[in-house]
Design a protein around this motif. Structure first.
Motif, PDB file in Angstrom:
ATOM      1  N   SER A   1       0.835  -1.206   0.000  1.00 29.98           N
ATOM      2  CA  SER A   1       0.000   0.000   0.000  1.00 29.98           C
ATOM      3  C   SER A   1       0.869   1.254   0.000  1.00 29.98           C
ATOM      4  O   SER A   1       0.570   2.225  -0.700  1.00 29.98           O
ATOM      5  CB  SER A   1      -0.916   0.012   1.215  1.00 29.98           C
ATOM      6  OG  SER A   1      -1.787  -1.088   1.179  1.00 29.98           O
TER       7      SER A   1
ATOM      8  N   PHE B   1       2.103   1.721  -3.393  1.00 28.60           N
ATOM      9  CA  PHE B   1       1.093   2.303  -4.279  1.00 28.60           C
ATOM     10  C   PHE B   1       1.093   3.823  -4.157  1.00 28.60           C
ATOM     11  O   PHE B   1       1.069   4.544  -5.145  1.00 28.60           O
ATOM     12  CB  PHE B   1      -0.286   1.729  -3.944  1.00 28.60           C
ATOM     13  CG  PHE B   1      -1.341   2.101  -4.924  1.00 28.60           C
ATOM     14  CD1 PHE B   1      -1.465   1.420  -6.112  1.00 28.60           C
ATOM     15  CD2 PHE B   1      -2.202   3.148  -4.664  1.00 28.60           C
ATOM     16  CE1 PHE B   1      -2.445   1.766  -7.037  1.00 28.60           C
ATOM     17  CE2 PHE B   1      -3.179   3.507  -5.572  1.00 28.60           C
ATOM     18  CZ  PHE B   1      -3.292   2.811  -6.766  1.00 28.60           C
TER      19      PHE B   1
ATOM     20  N   ASN C   1      -1.302  -1.733 -10.112  1.00 30.42           N
ATOM     21  CA  ASN C   1      -0.405  -0.599 -10.243  1.00 30.42           C
ATOM     22  C   ASN C   1       0.185  -0.529 -11.648  1.00 30.42           C
ATOM     23  O   ASN C   1       0.168   0.522 -12.287  1.00 30.42           O
ATOM     24  CB  ASN C   1       0.722  -0.746  -9.215  1.00 30.42           C
ATOM     25  CG  ASN C   1       1.033   0.525  -8.496  1.00 30.42           C
ATOM     26  OD1 ASN C   1       0.550   1.583  -8.841  1.00 30.42           O
ATOM     27  ND2 ASN C   1       1.870   0.421  -7.497  1.00 30.42           N
TER      28      ASN C   1
ATOM     29  N   LEU D   1      -2.244  -6.428  -6.312  1.00 26.48           N
ATOM     30  CA  LEU D   1      -1.862  -5.040  -6.033  1.00 26.48           C
ATOM     31  C   LEU D   1      -0.780  -4.554  -6.997  1.00 26.48           C
ATOM     32  O   LEU D   1      -0.853  -3.429  -7.510  1.00 26.48           O
ATOM     33  CB  LEU D   1      -1.388  -4.901  -4.589  1.00 26.48           C
ATOM     34  CG  LEU D   1      -2.479  -5.017  -3.523  1.00 26.48           C
ATOM     35  CD1 LEU D   1      -1.859  -5.076  -2.133  1.00 26.48           C
ATOM     36  CD2 LEU D   1      -3.451  -3.862  -3.618  1.00 26.48           C
ATOM     37  N   GLN D   2       0.218  -5.389  -7.244  1.00 27.88           N
ATOM     38  CA  GLN D   2       1.282  -5.000  -8.159  1.00 27.88           C
ATOM     39  C   GLN D   2       0.759  -4.895  -9.597  1.00 27.88           C
ATOM     40  O   GLN D   2       1.134  -3.981 -10.331  1.00 27.88           O
ATOM     41  CB  GLN D   2       2.430  -6.019  -8.103  1.00 27.88           C
ATOM     42  CG  GLN D   2       3.116  -6.088  -6.768  1.00 27.88           C
ATOM     43  CD  GLN D   2       4.009  -4.901  -6.518  1.00 27.88           C
ATOM     44  OE1 GLN D   2       4.979  -4.694  -7.230  1.00 27.88           O
ATOM     45  NE2 GLN D   2       3.697  -4.135  -5.504  1.00 27.88           N
TER      46      GLN D   2
END
Length: 168
Positions: free
Chosen positions: A68, A71, A130, A126-127
């Motif tokens: 996070s 990010f 992004n 998440l990666q």
């Protein structure tokens, strides 16, 4: 003629070299450092979680917090990226780290370590989100990546179809 006489005017190519050096220097090294720090820290925490802490929940929360923070850092970094060196660091981090998470997914599945599968899938998502977001921004917000890929493939097929056959 000595160089002292021509100090006011740059020699041929000197101006280009000086501009290239200025652009390649990192203007925000701290942001670039943290961009890579959070990504690699999340990977290292995953790899050494049993050594650092035997608690699954602590490791999972730490990895999620690091990703996070990454990010947020990537968002800040992309706004401040002005030099070619920073751009390379930015895109290298965006492209390489998801590859590690893909490898972790496969290793977790093949080792039947199901409780960690949630963590690695979350890291991958998440990666990937992004990466997808910034690739989409780079390409253009209005254009659809799928349409762009179709257009590229269409152009390649058209080029091959119109190419003259080679004679033997």
């Amino acid at each position: 003629m000595q160089r002292q006489d021509t100090q006011d005017a740059p020699l041929f190519g000197e101006e280009d070299e000086n501009n290239q050096r200025k652009r390649s220097k990192m203007r925000h090294p701290l942001v670039s450092f943290f961009h890579l720090f959070f990504r690699t820290s999340a990977i290292l925490v995953y790899l050494f979680c049993d050594i650092l802490s035997g608690r699954f929940v602590v490791c999972m929360v730490t990895i999620i917090l690091l990703l996070s923070c990454d990010f947020w850092t990537v968002k800040t970094h992309s706004k401040n990226t002005k030099s070619s060196a920073e751009s390379r660091v930015f895109w290298l981090g965006l492209l390489v780290c998801p590859i590690f998470w893909i490898l972790f997914v496969f290793s977790t599945v093949f080792s039947f370590n199901i409780k960690w599968l949630v963590v690695v899938i979350l890291g991958l998502v998440l990666q990937w989100a992004n990466l997808y977001g910034y690739v989409r921004c780079k390409v253009g917000g209005k254009s659809n990546l799928r349409n762009m890929a179709k257009n590229y493939l269409g152009v390649q097929i058209l080029k091959r179809a119109t190419k003259q056959p080679e004679s033997f």
